[in-house]
Motif scaffolding. Structure first.
Motif, PDB file in Angstrom:
ATOM      1  N   LEU A 117      -7.001  13.870   7.332  1.00  0.00           N
ATOM      2  CA  LEU A 117      -7.319  12.897   8.190  1.00  0.00           C
ATOM      3  C   LEU A 117      -6.250  11.551   8.235  1.00  0.00           C
ATOM      4  N   GLY A 118      -6.072  11.036   6.981  1.00  0.00           N
ATOM      5  CA  GLY A 118      -5.377   9.715   7.008  1.00  0.00           C
ATOM      6  C   GLY A 118      -6.657   8.761   6.239  1.00  0.00           C
ATOM      7  N   ILE A 119      -6.492   7.713   6.738  1.00  0.00           N
ATOM      8  CA  ILE A 119      -7.609   6.646   6.301  1.00  0.00           C
ATOM      9  C   ILE A 119      -8.668   6.716   7.373  1.00  0.00           C
ATOM     10  N   PRO A 120      -9.914   7.364   7.164  1.00  0.00           N
ATOM     11  CA  PRO A 120     -10.886   7.281   8.243  1.00  0.00           C
ATOM     12  C   PRO A 120     -11.438   6.092   8.664  1.00  0.00           C
ATOM     13  N   GLY A 121     -11.555   5.980   9.962  1.00  0.00           N
ATOM     14  CA  GLY A 121     -11.912   4.728  10.513  1.00  0.00           C
ATOM     15  C   GLY A 121     -10.793   3.624  11.040  1.00  0.00           C
ATOM     16  N   LEU A 122      -9.636   4.011  10.388  1.00  0.00           N
ATOM     17  CA  LEU A 122      -8.567   3.238  10.707  1.00  0.00           C
ATOM     18  C   LEU A 122      -7.304   3.942  11.158  1.00  0.00           C
ATOM     19  N   GLU A 123      -7.615   5.192  11.964  1.00  0.00           N
ATOM     20  CA  GLU A 123      -6.537   5.868  12.533  1.00  0.00           C
ATOM     21  C   GLU A 123      -5.682   5.071  13.468  1.00  0.00           C
ATOM     22  N   ALA A 124      -6.383   4.285  14.314  1.00  0.00           N
ATOM     23  CA  ALA A 124      -5.627   3.365  15.051  1.00  0.00           C
ATOM     24  C   ALA A 124      -4.421   2.506  14.477  1.00  0.00           C
ATOM     25  N   ALA A 125      -4.905   2.201  13.423  1.00  0.00           N
ATOM     26  CA  ALA A 125      -3.851   1.196  12.668  1.00  0.00           C
ATOM     27  C   ALA A 125      -3.008   1.895  11.610  1.00  0.00           C
ATOM     28  N   HIS A 126      -2.828   3.141  11.874  1.00  0.00           N
ATOM     29  CA  HIS A 126      -2.095   3.848  11.174  1.00  0.00           C
ATOM     30  C   HIS A 126      -0.464   3.516  10.845  1.00  0.00           C
ATOM     31  N   GLY A 127      -0.045   3.235  12.260  1.00  0.00           N
ATOM     32  CA  GLY A 127       1.337   2.785  12.547  1.00  0.00           C
ATOM     33  C   GLY A 127       1.726   1.542  11.578  1.00  0.00           C
ATOM     34  N   TRP A 128       0.626   0.709  11.526  1.00  0.00           N
ATOM     35  CA  TRP A 128       1.083  -0.944  10.905  1.00  0.00           C
ATOM     36  C   TRP A 128       0.667  -0.507   9.356  1.00  0.00           C
ATOM     37  N   ILE A 129      -0.240   0.400   9.105  1.00  0.00           N
ATOM     38  CA  ILE A 129      -0.542   0.536   7.840  1.00  0.00           C
ATOM     39  C   ILE A 129       0.736   1.209   7.116  1.00  0.00           C
ATOM     40  N   SER A 130       1.503   1.962   7.782  1.00  0.00           N
ATOM     41  CA  SER A 130       2.762   2.935   7.113  1.00  0.00           C
ATOM     42  C   SER A 130       3.625   1.749   6.733  1.00  0.00           C
ATOM     43  N   ILE A 131       3.695   0.710   7.393  1.00  0.00           N
ATOM     44  CA  ILE A 131       4.871  -0.158   6.838  1.00  0.00           C
ATOM     45  C   ILE A 131       4.673  -0.625   5.576  1.00  0.00           C
ATOM     46  N   PRO A 132       3.507  -1.151   4.936  1.00  0.00           N
ATOM     47  CA  PRO A 132       3.568  -1.535   3.516  1.00  0.00           C
ATOM     48  C   PRO A 132       3.672  -0.243   2.676  1.00  0.00           C
ATOM     49  N   PHE A 133       3.199   0.912   3.037  1.00  0.00           N
ATOM     50  CA  PHE A 133       3.284   2.127   2.383  1.00  0.00           C
ATOM     51  C   PHE A 133       4.669   2.526   2.372  1.00  0.00           C
ATOM     52  N   CYS A 134       5.382   2.586   3.333  1.00  0.00           N
ATOM     53  CA  CYS A 134       6.850   2.830   3.302  1.00  0.00           C
ATOM     54  C   CYS A 134       7.844   1.944   2.334  1.00  0.00           C
ATOM     55  N   SER A 135       7.286   0.889   2.553  1.00  0.00           N
ATOM     56  CA  SER A 135       8.206  -0.236   1.632  1.00  0.00           C
ATOM     57  C   SER A 135       7.879  -0.105   0.181  1.00  0.00           C
ATOM     58  N   ALA A 136       6.692   0.180  -0.337  1.00  0.00           N
ATOM     59  CA  ALA A 136       6.365   0.516  -1.388  1.00  0.00           C
ATOM     60  C   ALA A 136       6.823   1.660  -2.008  1.00  0.00           C
ATOM     61  N   TYR A 137       6.860   2.494  -1.168  1.00  0.00           N
ATOM     62  CA  TYR A 137       7.756   3.982  -1.507  1.00  0.00           C
ATOM     63  C   TYR A 137       9.142   3.646  -1.955  1.00  0.00           C
ATOM     64  N   ILE A 138       9.928   2.842  -1.033  1.00  0.00           N
ATOM     65  CA  ILE A 138      11.438   2.554  -0.957  1.00  0.00           C
ATOM     66  C   ILE A 138      11.436   1.672  -2.254  1.00  0.00           C
ATOM     67  N   LEU A 139      10.572   0.816  -2.659  1.00  0.00           N
ATOM     68  CA  LEU A 139      10.534   0.043  -3.677  1.00  0.00           C
ATOM     69  C   LEU A 139      10.527   0.743  -5.280  1.00  0.00           C
ATOM     70  N   SER A 140       9.483   1.679  -4.768  1.00  0.00           N
ATOM     71  CA  SER A 140       9.269   2.533  -6.137  1.00  0.00           C
ATOM     72  C   SER A 140      10.524   3.374  -6.324  1.00  0.00           C
ATOM     73  N   LEU A 141      11.134   4.098  -5.321  1.00  0.00           N
ATOM     74  CA  LEU A 141      12.343   4.758  -5.596  1.00  0.00           C
ATOM     75  C   LEU A 141      13.128   3.883  -6.208  1.00  0.00           C
ATOM     76  N   LEU A 142      13.756   2.832  -5.633  1.00  0.00           N
ATOM     77  CA  LEU A 142      14.831   2.131  -5.990  1.00  0.00           C
ATOM     78  C   LEU A 142      14.554   1.358  -7.652  1.00  0.00           C
ATOM     79  N   GLY A 143      13.266   0.902  -7.734  1.00  0.00           N
ATOM     80  CA  GLY A 143      13.067   0.463  -9.066  1.00  0.00           C
ATOM     81  C   GLY A 143      12.871   1.491 -10.176  1.00  0.00           C
ATOM     82  N   ASN A 144      12.531   2.425 -10.135  1.00  0.00           N
ATOM     83  CA  ASN A 144      12.548   3.358 -11.127  1.00  0.00           C
ATOM     84  C   ASN A 144      13.682   4.349 -11.492  1.00  0.00           C
ATOM     85  N   CYS A 145      14.696   4.639 -10.306  1.00  0.00           N
ATOM     86  CA  CYS A 145      15.644   4.895 -10.521  1.00  0.00           C
ATOM     87  C   CYS A 145      16.633   4.027 -11.161  1.00  0.00           C
ATOM     88  N   LEU A 146      16.477   2.696 -10.677  1.00  0.00           N
ATOM     89  CA  LEU A 146      17.567   1.749 -11.446  1.00  0.00           C
ATOM     90  C   LEU A 146      16.962   1.769 -12.985  1.00  0.00           C
TER      91      LEU A 146
END
Length: 318
Positions: free
Chosen positions: A17-46
């Protein structure tokens, strides 16, 4: 006539389902999630590249750190692509076998992360409490054995989880109110007796993260006792400063982990979206912050990173 409540012993597909009750905000929530994922990949690979290429970092602490970085990379890559597909494309469908595989990987790898953090605490204990024998106790062979033991513990203790879940009948709904296939979220969908499944999960949680945390606390009690025996503040501060990065990692890793564990099992009054957000923080924040903590606070890693970029033609910072 209303359709009867169905029981499906082996559902073919679940819907995340995603985050129940916050489905309408999934698009905005994806911004910090995607940023954290990119930083995680770059930081740990480095971090992995720097530790591999810099001979001075081939010490037990940094070898354990590289194991933690590798586990962080796999954890992030196991969960985040599917989470982002839910947020961006509303694609929550996941086949049962894929769901169980994701659940197993996430839980076994987070168990390994806890073990690597404990191994780093043991390294700090030996380095401060028995510095003259540090290199003799933590040889590369010993470090490899500890790393293998941590991996085998995660693989073996978590192996029954998928089988315990697959044998349960699932009733009524195939919707998982979560962003990924989390163990307790799946248990709550079952309509059979889950006593054995829940009991084994609690036992594994205690034998892994629980025991690890107790041993980490004991190691730091011994470290503080040893440091307090040093004759002056000038001798005490350098010893304690070597533990600063590790203490930050412990705080970042264990705080959301314990909160998520307790609220999932005992916090029935906590809003569902709070449980899901905290569970995602546990997957997102430690992999993102661990390389930042060590990169900023550890002089050897910081200097190695600067040298790496200088070699590749970028001006090193003064």
């Amino acid at each position: 006539m209303a359709a009867p409540n169905r029981t499906t012993p082996h559902p073919s597909t679940f819907i995340l389902l995603g985050i129940p009750g916050l489905e309408a905000a999934h698009g905005w929530i994806s911004i910090p999630f995607c940023s954290a994922y990119i930083l995680s990949l770059l930081g740990n690979c480095l971090l992995l590249v720097v530790i591999k290429t810099e001979p001075s970092l081939h010490e037990p602490m940094y070898l354990f750190l590289s194991m933690l970085a590798l586990a962080d990379l796999v954890v992030s890559s196991t969960a985040l692509p599917k989470i982002l597909s839910i947020f961006w494309f509303k694609d929550g469908a996941i086949r049962m076998d894929a769901c169980l595989a994701q659940m197993y990987l996430l839980h076994s790898l987070t168990c390994m992360e806890s073990g690597f953090i404990l191994a780093m605490a043991f390294d700090r204990y030996v380095a401060i409490c028995n510095p003259l024998r540090h290199s003799a106790i933590l040889t590369h062979r010993t470090v490899a054995k500890i790393g293998l033991g941590v991996v085998l513990r995660g693989v073996v203790l978590l192996s029954p989880h998928p089988f315990l879940l697959k044998r349960l009948p699932y009733c009524g709904t195939d919707v998982i109110s979560h962003t990924y296939c989390e163990f307790m979220a799946l248990v709550k969908l079952a309509c059979g007796d889950t006593t054995v499944t829940r009991a084994y999960s609690l036992l594994v949680a205690f034998l892994t993260a629980g025991v690890d945390f107790i041993l980490i606390v004991l190691s730091y009690i011994l470290i503080l006792w040893t440091v307090c025996m040093l004759p002056s503040m000038e001798a005490q501060l350098p010893a304690l400063s070597t533990c600063g990065s590790h203490l930050c990692v412990i705080l970042v890793s264990y705080t959301p982990a314990f909160f998520s564990f307790l609220t999932h099992r005992f916090g029935s009054s906590v809003a569902p979206y709070i449980n899901v957000i905290v569970a995602n923080i546990y997957l997102l924040v430690p992999p993102m912050t661990n390389p930042i903590i060590y990169g900023v606070r550890t002089k050897k890693i910081r200097e190695s990173i600067l040298r790496l970029f200088s070699i590749r033609g970028l001006p090193a910072l003064s």
